[in-house]
Design a protein around this motif. Sequence first.
Motif, PDB file in Angstrom:
ATOM      1  N   SER A   7       0.816  -1.176   0.119  1.00  0.00           N
ATOM      2  CA  SER A   7       0.083  -0.033  -0.018  1.00  0.00           C
ATOM      3  C   SER A   7       0.731   1.184   0.013  1.00  0.00           C
ATOM      4  CB  SER A   7      -0.888   0.064   1.108  1.00  0.00           C
ATOM      5  OG  SER A   7      -1.879   1.154   0.991  1.00  0.00           O
ATOM      6  N   ASP A   8       0.290   2.309  -0.638  1.00  0.00           N
ATOM      7  CA  ASP A   8       0.917   3.502  -0.537  1.00  0.00           C
ATOM      8  C   ASP A   8       2.519   3.348  -0.852  1.00  0.00           C
ATOM      9  OD1 ASP A   8      -1.035   5.357   1.053  1.00  0.00           O
ATOM     10  OD2 ASP A   8      -1.281   3.311   1.990  1.00  0.00           O
ATOM     11  N   ILE A   9       2.625   3.114  -2.055  1.00  0.00           N
ATOM     12  CA  ILE A   9       4.060   2.949  -2.764  1.00  0.00           C
ATOM     13  C   ILE A   9       4.516   4.529  -2.922  1.00  0.00           C
ATOM     14  CG2 ILE A   9       5.371   2.128  -4.642  1.00  0.00           C
ATOM     15  CD1 ILE A   9       3.183  -0.056  -4.827  1.00  0.00           C
ATOM     16  N   HIS A  10       3.689   5.428  -3.397  1.00  0.00           N
ATOM     17  CA  HIS A  10       3.904   6.658  -3.527  1.00  0.00           C
ATOM     18  C   HIS A  10       5.048   6.995  -4.485  1.00  0.00           C
ATOM     19  CE1 HIS A  10       0.842   8.724  -1.578  1.00  0.00           C
ATOM     20  NE2 HIS A  10       0.786   7.790  -0.536  1.00  0.00           N
ATOM     21  N   ALA A  11       5.186   6.397  -5.705  1.00  0.00           N
ATOM     22  CA  ALA A  11       6.243   6.556  -6.672  1.00  0.00           C
ATOM     23  C   ALA A  11       7.624   6.581  -6.011  1.00  0.00           C
ATOM     24  CB  ALA A  11       5.842   7.921  -7.285  1.00  0.00           C
ATOM     25  N   GLY A  34      -3.491   1.020  -2.986  1.00  0.00           N
ATOM     26  CA  GLY A  34      -3.705   2.169  -3.571  1.00  0.00           C
ATOM     27  C   GLY A  34      -2.562   3.195  -3.090  1.00  0.00           C
ATOM     28  N   ASP A  35      -2.842   4.460  -3.893  1.00  0.00           N
ATOM     29  CA  ASP A  35      -1.521   5.324  -3.710  1.00  0.00           C
ATOM     30  C   ASP A  35      -0.267   4.739  -4.200  1.00  0.00           C
ATOM     31  OD1 ASP A  35      -3.374   7.473  -2.959  1.00  0.00           O
ATOM     32  OD2 ASP A  35      -2.424   7.851  -0.773  1.00  0.00           O
ATOM     33  N   ILE A  36      -0.638   4.606  -5.380  1.00  0.00           N
ATOM     34  CA  ILE A  36       0.715   4.306  -6.311  1.00  0.00           C
ATOM     35  C   ILE A  36       1.672   5.455  -6.454  1.00  0.00           C
ATOM     36  CG2 ILE A  36       1.340   3.179  -8.395  1.00  0.00           C
ATOM     37  CD1 ILE A  36      -1.325   1.902  -8.721  1.00  0.00           C
ATOM     38  N   ASN A  61      -6.408   8.028  -2.873  1.00  0.00           N
ATOM     39  CA  ASN A  61      -6.895   9.556  -3.065  1.00  0.00           C
ATOM     40  C   ASN A  61      -5.748  10.299  -4.135  1.00  0.00           C
ATOM     41  OD1 ASN A  61      -5.192   9.224  -0.580  1.00  0.00           O
ATOM     42  ND2 ASN A  61      -5.457  11.190  -0.194  1.00  0.00           N
ATOM     43  N   HIS A  62      -4.419   9.698  -3.942  1.00  0.00           N
ATOM     44  CA  HIS A  62      -3.556  10.219  -4.586  1.00  0.00           C
ATOM     45  C   HIS A  62      -3.452   9.914  -6.188  1.00  0.00           C
ATOM     46  CE1 HIS A  62      -0.889  12.570  -1.544  1.00  0.00           C
ATOM     47  NE2 HIS A  62      -1.683  11.810  -0.908  1.00  0.00           N
ATOM     48  N   ASP A  63      -3.797   8.724  -6.174  1.00  0.00           N
ATOM     49  CA  ASP A  63      -3.966   8.337  -7.579  1.00  0.00           C
ATOM     50  C   ASP A  63      -5.399   8.989  -8.294  1.00  0.00           C
ATOM     51  OD1 ASP A  63      -1.995   6.215  -7.170  1.00  0.00           O
ATOM     52  OD2 ASP A  63      -3.660   5.020  -6.112  1.00  0.00           O
ATOM     53  N   LEU A 114      -9.156  -2.245   0.425  1.00  0.00           N
ATOM     54  CA  LEU A 114      -9.623  -0.986   0.262  1.00  0.00           C
ATOM     55  C   LEU A 114      -8.489   0.230   0.634  1.00  0.00           C
ATOM     56  CD1 LEU A 114     -10.770   0.260   3.582  1.00  0.00           C
ATOM     57  CD2 LEU A 114     -11.926  -1.818   3.266  1.00  0.00           C
ATOM     58  N   HIS A 115      -8.688   1.483   0.524  1.00  0.00           N
ATOM     59  CA  HIS A 115      -7.677   2.365   0.622  1.00  0.00           C
ATOM     60  C   HIS A 115      -8.037   3.117   2.004  1.00  0.00           C
ATOM     61  CE1 HIS A 115      -4.434   4.976  -0.049  1.00  0.00           C
ATOM     62  NE2 HIS A 115      -5.387   6.261  -0.084  1.00  0.00           N
ATOM     63  N   GLY A 116      -9.005   3.920   2.197  1.00  0.00           N
ATOM     64  CA  GLY A 116      -9.072   4.741   3.438  1.00  0.00           C
ATOM     65  C   GLY A 116      -9.973   3.787   4.616  1.00  0.00           C
ATOM     66  N   GLY A 146      -5.116   0.815   3.577  1.00  0.00           N
ATOM     67  CA  GLY A 146      -3.951   1.685   3.615  1.00  0.00           C
ATOM     68  C   GLY A 146      -4.285   3.058   4.161  1.00  0.00           C
ATOM     69  N   HIS A 147      -3.894   4.152   3.449  1.00  0.00           N
ATOM     70  CA  HIS A 147      -4.092   5.338   3.566  1.00  0.00           C
ATOM     71  C   HIS A 147      -3.291   6.277   4.950  1.00  0.00           C
ATOM     72  CE1 HIS A 147      -6.260   9.373   2.805  1.00  0.00           C
ATOM     73  NE2 HIS A 147      -6.984   9.049   3.469  1.00  0.00           N
ATOM     74  N   THR A 148      -3.270   5.714   5.937  1.00  0.00           N
ATOM     75  CA  THR A 148      -2.659   6.416   7.053  1.00  0.00           C
ATOM     76  C   THR A 148      -1.332   5.987   7.046  1.00  0.00           C
ATOM     77  OG1 THR A 148      -2.902   4.311   8.330  1.00  0.00           O
ATOM     78  CG2 THR A 148      -4.752   5.907   8.606  1.00  0.00           C
ATOM     79  N   HIS A 149      -0.692   5.292   6.188  1.00  0.00           N
ATOM     80  CA  HIS A 149       0.813   4.955   6.406  1.00  0.00           C
ATOM     81  C   HIS A 149       1.344   4.557   7.729  1.00  0.00           C
ATOM     82  CE1 HIS A 149       1.639   7.772   2.608  1.00  0.00           C
ATOM     83  NE2 HIS A 149       0.547   7.292   2.608  1.00  0.00           N
ATOM     84  N   LEU A 150       0.472   3.918   8.503  1.00  0.00           N
ATOM     85  CA  LEU A 150       0.639   3.278   9.883  1.00  0.00           C
ATOM     86  C   LEU A 150       0.685   1.825   9.755  1.00  0.00           C
ATOM     87  CD1 LEU A 150      -1.325   5.866  11.907  1.00  0.00           C
ATOM     88  CD2 LEU A 150       1.101   6.015  11.394  1.00  0.00           C
TER      89      LEU A 150
HETATM   90 ZN    ZN Z   1      -0.809   7.394   0.707  1.00  0.00          ZN
END
Ligand code: ZN
Length: 244
Positions: A7-11, A34-36, A61-63, A114-116, A146-150
């Motif tokens: 999750s949350d790879i964020h490029a 999500g958040d690729i 949400n960033h995607d 799911l994401h958030g 994902g989403h929280t990065h925690l």
């Molecule tokens: Zn994220």
Amino acid sequence: MRFLILSDIHANWEALEAVLGQAHGRYDKILCCGDIVGYGADPDVVTEWVRQNVGSVIRGNHDKACAGLEDLEWFNPVARTSAVWTQENTKPQNIAYLRNLPQGPEPIDAFQILHGSPVDEDEYLVSEQDAAQVLPYLDVSLSFFGHTHLQGGFQILRDGIRRIPRAGSSMDELPLEPDYWYMINPGSVGQPRDGDPRAAYAIYNPEQRLVSYHRVKYDIHGAQKKILDAGLPQMLASRLSTGS
Ligand code: ZN
């Protein structure tokens, strides 16, 4: 069938590469919550890798923002700057791929990703109270989000909710107990925010009913240099050092 949950790879290609190196041979299928893209400097490399290798993926949400599906007014200035940079520095076919990603929750066998939150991909589930509010909307006993990065999540008991804290260890196993429900956050591959700067991921083995949480060191300096060279906000580079 063992699942590698990302999750949350964020490029962040350096972080993703380290995860794949450490997890090699320990999974059969890859899932992504999500958040690729967004924040990091490698949106094309990471998106193309996801397109070729990830079995099931939902949008974050960033995607959404980077694909032009979201009003950037809602983003803080740093996130907005990075979304605009990503829109301008990502191949059109990869933007089109991001635009067409399904919205979660997405069912996978007997669980879901799911994401958030199950109701809103932009909602942060940080506290037990946050999780309690969305319980009525869970359809299955196991969700990865994902989403929280925690890294961690929630164990849902008959009489309440318990947070699953993850701190410090390189690998931590969570046997899923029968009769309990779980919301599991594998943590963020590319921008951890739980105080541990190492890339985070999880592996789920349904036959053993076992989730294992993992952390792996990666070339943070390499990822930071790319962010700075790209002219992205300096804070996006510096926060990778602290995982905050
Ligand atoms: Zn994220």
